[in-house]
Design an enzyme around this catalytic site. Structure first.
Site, PDB file in Angstrom:
ATOM      1  N   HIS A 456      -2.222 -18.658 -43.313  1.00  0.00           N
ATOM      2  CA  HIS A 456      -3.442 -17.946 -42.944  1.00  0.00           C
ATOM      3  C   HIS A 456      -3.858 -18.270 -41.517  1.00  0.00           C
ATOM      4  CE1 HIS A 456      -7.852 -17.502 -42.743  1.00  0.00           C
ATOM      5  NE2 HIS A 456      -7.542 -16.336 -43.250  1.00  0.00           N
ATOM      6  N   ARG A 562      -6.920  -4.587 -42.138  1.00  0.00           N
ATOM      7  CA  ARG A 562      -7.093  -5.295 -43.408  1.00  0.00           C
ATOM      8  C   ARG A 562      -8.582  -5.315 -43.719  1.00  0.00           C
ATOM      9  NH1 ARG A 562      -2.907  -8.895 -40.991  1.00  0.00           N
ATOM     10  NH2 ARG A 562      -1.215  -9.208 -42.494  1.00  0.00           N
ATOM     11  N   ARG A 618      -6.173  -0.186 -44.773  1.00  0.00           N
ATOM     12  CA  ARG A 618      -5.563  -0.659 -46.004  1.00  0.00           C
ATOM     13  C   ARG A 618      -6.650  -1.119 -46.972  1.00  0.00           C
ATOM     14  NH1 ARG A 618      -2.196  -5.750 -46.642  1.00  0.00           N
ATOM     15  NH2 ARG A 618      -4.188  -6.768 -46.268  1.00  0.00           N
ATOM     16  N   GLU A 747       6.088  -3.389 -50.145  1.00  0.00           N
ATOM     17  CA  GLU A 747       6.115  -4.848 -49.984  1.00  0.00           C
ATOM     18  C   GLU A 747       6.521  -5.565 -51.267  1.00  0.00           C
ATOM     19  OE1 GLU A 747       2.223  -6.208 -48.757  1.00  0.00           O
ATOM     20  OE2 GLU A 747       1.201  -4.740 -50.000  1.00  0.00           O
ATOM     21  N   GLY A 768       5.426  -3.944 -45.691  1.00  0.00           N
ATOM     22  CA  GLY A 768       4.686  -5.201 -45.620  1.00  0.00           C
ATOM     23  C   GLY A 768       5.714  -6.304 -45.759  1.00  0.00           C
ATOM     24  N   THR A 769       6.321  -6.650 -44.641  1.00  0.00           N
ATOM     25  CA  THR A 769       7.460  -7.572 -44.727  1.00  0.00           C
ATOM     26  C   THR A 769       7.045  -9.018 -44.989  1.00  0.00           C
ATOM     27  OG1 THR A 769       7.434  -7.535 -42.317  1.00  0.00           O
ATOM     28  CG2 THR A 769       9.127  -6.214 -43.416  1.00  0.00           C
ATOM     29  N   ASN A 770       5.740  -9.309 -44.892  1.00  0.00           N
ATOM     30  CA  ASN A 770       5.319 -10.670 -45.276  1.00  0.00           C
ATOM     31  C   ASN A 770       5.493 -10.835 -46.790  1.00  0.00           C
ATOM     32  OD1 ASN A 770       4.443 -10.845 -42.638  1.00  0.00           O
ATOM     33  ND2 ASN A 770       2.305 -10.419 -43.137  1.00  0.00           N
ATOM     34  N   ASP A 771       4.899  -9.915 -47.519  1.00  0.00           N
ATOM     35  CA  ASP A 771       5.027  -9.999 -48.980  1.00  0.00           C
ATOM     36  C   ASP A 771       6.448  -9.683 -49.422  1.00  0.00           C
ATOM     37  OD1 ASP A 771       2.686 -10.847 -50.418  1.00  0.00           O
ATOM     38  OD2 ASP A 771       1.663  -9.152 -49.482  1.00  0.00           O
ATOM     39  N   TYR A 853       7.350   3.531 -36.197  1.00  0.00           N
ATOM     40  CA  TYR A 853       6.515   2.605 -35.431  1.00  0.00           C
ATOM     41  C   TYR A 853       6.584   1.187 -35.989  1.00  0.00           C
ATOM     42  CZ  TYR A 853       3.033   2.965 -39.188  1.00  0.00           C
ATOM     43  OH  TYR A 853       2.404   2.918 -40.401  1.00  0.00           O
TER      44      TYR A 853
END
Ligand code: PEP
Ligand code: MG
Length: 877
Positions: A456, A562, A618, A747, A768-771, A853
């Site tokens: 975070h 977000r 989002r 994601e 959402g490549t983090n999740d 994008y």
């Protein structure tokens, strides 16, 4: 079967053979082809290095044989003989990886000497001092690099000898002194190694090649590679080059020069040299070298020859060069050339100027700046002189770049109090949570003991353009006692510390900073990027301030807003908490109605900040418990505010507790349980758009609504129906229409497999490549930092997949989803808004798979613009 060729004479390599011969070998080959004065030699390839590592640090007979043959060839070329006393050939053995890693690996000079050869060399050159100096240097280097005897022990012997002889500089030693030094070195060697120093030149040669290959794996090189994303598997080549001597007297010397100034980019030869010295003396700082301009006065012919060669090299390699040279008895030799390392300012200046001088194309100019380098131009920086003097007290992950200096605070309240009093603070936490957001906003930077690159703290820091050093394992926090301990010292509230977010370094003192300068070249250069790139660059921004900053940096829209971050402000969190603890729909709607005007107001501001650029909003994503307090005092206060008992509140909090919240009640699941949430957010988005449009009839952007964490087309269909109903109702009531878009984040791995069906329901996908990374690896994005180091150390992974896209795994899923999605809907818009959207190698991948994008934090927008341009140059779409 054809035999593998492991060894190439310089005349057999050229600049195209960088992967096999390494940068130095390839360039020496090319310089030989260009007819430049190069001491000849040969290159042992990176394939030999791979063989060496795959075979328990051993060479094959074939490799040994090829090296022996090359040595014989070199003897013929030079007319000298290796190990021969009458006409000795001496060589240097130096590393040379595919990309230069200055100072990271090892070098050995003057190889091929023993008692007999050194006497011969003394006689042949008529310069015994030179011969014995060379030999003692060789013993020192060989003992250090090949046998691991510390250099400092040899320095001690030298210092003792200086003392007894009452001399200050190496220059004052005589040949006899060096002879004695050699005996003392050898004695020391024998004592330590229990064997004699090797006399056999071949033994010296193979020992040295072995050591240079081994140095690819030393901690320094490993660290450098990790920092610069250089794969371990590349290996290094080794160059064996005949020696030329800068230490033969007053008509000899050695130096290093850049074709342009590496600090400023100024187009002027920049470098230094030493008369009567060998290469390592320039670097070691034992004697002070003279600036290269002096050479013009004392050896004008040599200077002009060198300056001409330097221009030729720069023109040939189309880049600023860093050149090593040696003058032996008034004859100039070039030992190597490579693209010079440079500051970001210099990189821009050189790229722009070389294009404007007509020396390179615009595409080439864009390839001369590393995207990551631009970062240093965007954040305040430490004053370099002050930084040199500062003492480092620890190190964490370089989570968000920049330089921060401030007084230590441990919580939000302290931060606010200090800042109100006009002070600068650094927030030090075990880890940060969304609750800290206000404190983070006012801090210069954050330091955390836990958390990784996508923790975070790191994500928020990059978003805000704040400096962050996260995951400093050696930091012990004693919050109750009001101090933290690092490097054996205690730091209390109000003590000054400084953080370097680009290196992860922590300093226990105040270091002055200077604001970042953006020169005119920067803008010019960025405009060139925009002419060439295919990818659009959007930003991840949750506030109008961030949006404006990103637009300033060239963002062409918001790819991820977000919405949850808007609810953490102290004047909103209570209404949010009221919504969460509500036990009936009516109570929930009442609370949501309090949030509606605030959210609508935020969206209006963001829409206006972005002008006609698109904004993707989002819907609420995190698990709801993240919004609830944990501190008993706060729980008590909230129970009063919400008019519920502490018991009721505690029971709600424990009801919301999840064992695995990241896989829990979050994302689209929230609106499936509470459709009124999607309804309220739709109302906020659409009414904001209506209000902006009413104020500005020329407003053309269309709202984009994005649903997180979808794994099945039916989830999206369900929420879409709620959105369409509400949006159409509002538009109709206002007699307005807009082609708003509804899309989804991709994601969850399942969503990538069901992309065709999901595309039927979606106007766009945003990865959402983090999740997606978290769920594909099964690694928690918040906790993986604690064990990923073990993976790096054991070479299971070489990089953090949360920072740099795992192209083989997660990337394959992205590629598949693009294919399937476009099968379902050919004009489906595709983007990415995970942290990888600002990382250059990931951006290259996203370009290749055909995304429309990438979206990244505001301070990474310029990096993404350049990375996208470079991707377009490398891979035409
Ligand atoms: C993601 O998962 O990549 C993403 C952008 O969403 P968040 O980081 O908010 O989970
Ligand atoms: Mg996500």
């Amino acid at each position: 079967m054809a035999k593998t060729k492991y060894v190439y004479m310089f005349a057999e390599t050229d600049e195209t053979m960088r992967n096999l011969a390494g940068g130095k070998g390839a360039n020496l080959g090319q310089m030989t082809k260009l007819g430049m004065p190069i001491p000849q030699g040969f290159t042992v390839t990176t394939e030999a290095c791979a063989f060496y590592y795959n075979n328990n640090h051993q060479f094959s007979d074939e490799i040994i044989n090829q090296i022996n043959i090359a040595m014989t060839n070199l003897e013929e070329l030079t007319g000298k003989k290796f190990g021969d006393a009458d006409n000795p050939l001496l060589v240097s053995v130096r590393s040379g990886a595919r990309v230069s890693m200055p100072g990271m690996m090892d070098t050995i000079l003057n190889l091929g000497l023993n008692n007999v050869v050194v006497a011969g060399l003394a006689e042949k050159t008529g310069n015994p001092r030179f011969a014995y100096d060379s030999y003692r240097r060789f013993i020192q280097m060989y003992s250090d690099v090949v046998m691991g005897l510390a250099k400092s022990r040899f320095e001690e012997i030298i210092d003792e000898m200086k003392k007894t002889r009452k001399i200050e500089s190496d220059i004052d030693f005589t040949a006899e002194d060096f002879k004695e030094m050699i005996n003392r070195f050898k004695e020391f060697y024998r004592k330590e190694m229990k064997v004699d120093f090797p006399d056999n030149p071949k033994e010296q040669l193979f020992g040295s090649i072995n050591a240079v290959f081994r140095s690819w794996d030393n901690p320094r090189a490993n660290y450098y590679r990790k920092l610069n994303n250089i794969p371990y598997e590349w290996g290094t080549a080794v160059n064996v080059q005949s020696m030329v001597y800068g230490n033969m007297g007053e008509t000899s010397g050695t130096g290093v020069a850049f074709t342009r100034n590496p600090a400023t980019g100024e187009n002027k030869l920049y470098g230094e040299y030493l008369i009567n010295a060998q290469g390592e003396d320039v670097v070691a700082g034992i004697r002070t070298p003279s600036p290269i301009s002096e050479l013009e006065k004392c050896m004008p012919d040599i200077y002009h020859q060198f300056a001409d060669l330097a221009v030729n090299l720069e023109n040939h390699f189309q880049d600023m060069q860093d050149i090593e040279f040696t003058i032996e008895n008034n004859k100039l030799y070039l030992l190597q050339t490579r693209s010079g390392k440079r500051t970001a300012q210099a990189a821009l200046q050189i790229a722009v100027e070389m294009f404007e001088e007509g020396k390179i194309s615009k595409e080439r100019a864009l390839m001369l700046v590393q995207p990551q380098q631009l970062d240093t131009l965007l954040h305040p920086q430490f004053d370099s002189e002050a930084l040199k003097k500062a003492e480092k007290i620890g190190e964490g992950l370089p989570a968000s770049p920049g330089a921060a200096t401030g007084q230590v605070v441990f919580d939000v309240q302290e931060a606010l109090k200090y800042v109100e009093a006009g002070k600068k603070v650094i927030l030090v936490r075990l880890e940060t949570s969304p609750e800290d957001i206000e404190g983070m906003h006012v801090s210069e930077g954050f330091l955390t003991a836990r958390g990784g690159m996508t923790s975070h703290a790191a994500v928020v820091a990059r978003g805000m353009g704040k400096c962050c050093v996260s995951g400093c394992k050696t930091l012990e926090l004693f919050e109750d006692e009001g101090y933290f301990k690092l490097n054996g010292k205690k730091y209390y509230l109000g003590d000054w510390i400084s953080l370097d977010g680009s290196t992860g370094a922590i300093y226990g003192e105040r270091i002055i900073t200077v604001p970042a300068k953006i020169s005119g070249n920067f803008e010019k250069f960025m405009n060139w990027c925009d002419e060439i790139r295919d990818l659009k660059i959007r930003t991840n921004a949750d506030t109008s301030v961030d949006a404006l900053q990103a637009k300033e940096f060239g963002a062409e829209g918001i790819g991820l807003c977000r919405t949850e971050h808007m609810f953490f402000d102290s004047n909103r969190i209570t209404a949010m908490r009221e919504m969460i603890v509500a036990d009936t729909k009516e109570k929930r709607v009442r609370a949501l109605n309090k949030l509606l005007p605030m959210q609508r107001d935020d969206f209006e501001k963001i829409f206006e900040a972005m002008g006609n650029f698109p904004v993707t909003v989002r819907y609420l994503d995190p698990p709801l418990h993240e919004f609830l307090p944990t501190d008993p005092e706060e729980i008590k206060k909230l129970s009063k505010d919400l008019d519920v008992t502490i018991e009721q509140l505690n029971s709600k909090i424990s009801e919301l507790h999840e064992f695995n919240p990241m896989l829990g009640h979050r994302g689209c699941r929230l609106s499936i349980s509470y459709p009124e949430l999607a309804e309220m957010q739709t109302q906020a988005v659409i009414e904001a758009w209506i209000n902006v449009k009413k104020r500005n009839p020329k407003y053309t952007a269309e709202p984009e609504i994005m649903i997180p964490l979808v794994g099945d087309e039916k989830e999206l269909k369900f929420i879409k129906a709620i959105i369409i109903k509400k949006a159409d109702e509002l538009l109709k009531a206002n007699n307005m229409s807009v082609d708003y878009k509804i899309g989804t984040m991709i994601e969850i791995p399942r969503a990538t497999l069901r992309a065709k069906e999901i595309a039927d329901e979606a106007d766009f996908f945003s990865f959402g490549t983090n999740d997606l990374t978290q769920m594909t690896f099964g690694f928690s994005r918040d906790d993986a930092g604690s064990f990923l180091n073990d993976y790096y150390e054991n070479r299971i992974y070489e990089f953090d997949p949360f920072a740099k896209l795992d192209q083989e795994g997660v990337g394959s899923l992205v590629e598949l989803a693009c294919e399937l999605g476009r099968k379902g809907k050919p004009d489906l818009k595709l983007g990415i808004c995970g942290e990888h959207g600002g990382e250059p190698s990931s951006i290259e991948f996203f370009h290749k798979v055909g995304l429309d994008y990438v979206s990244c934090s505001p301070y990474r927008v310029p990096i993404a613009r350049l990375a996208a341009a470079q991707a377009a140059i490398k891979h035409k779409r």
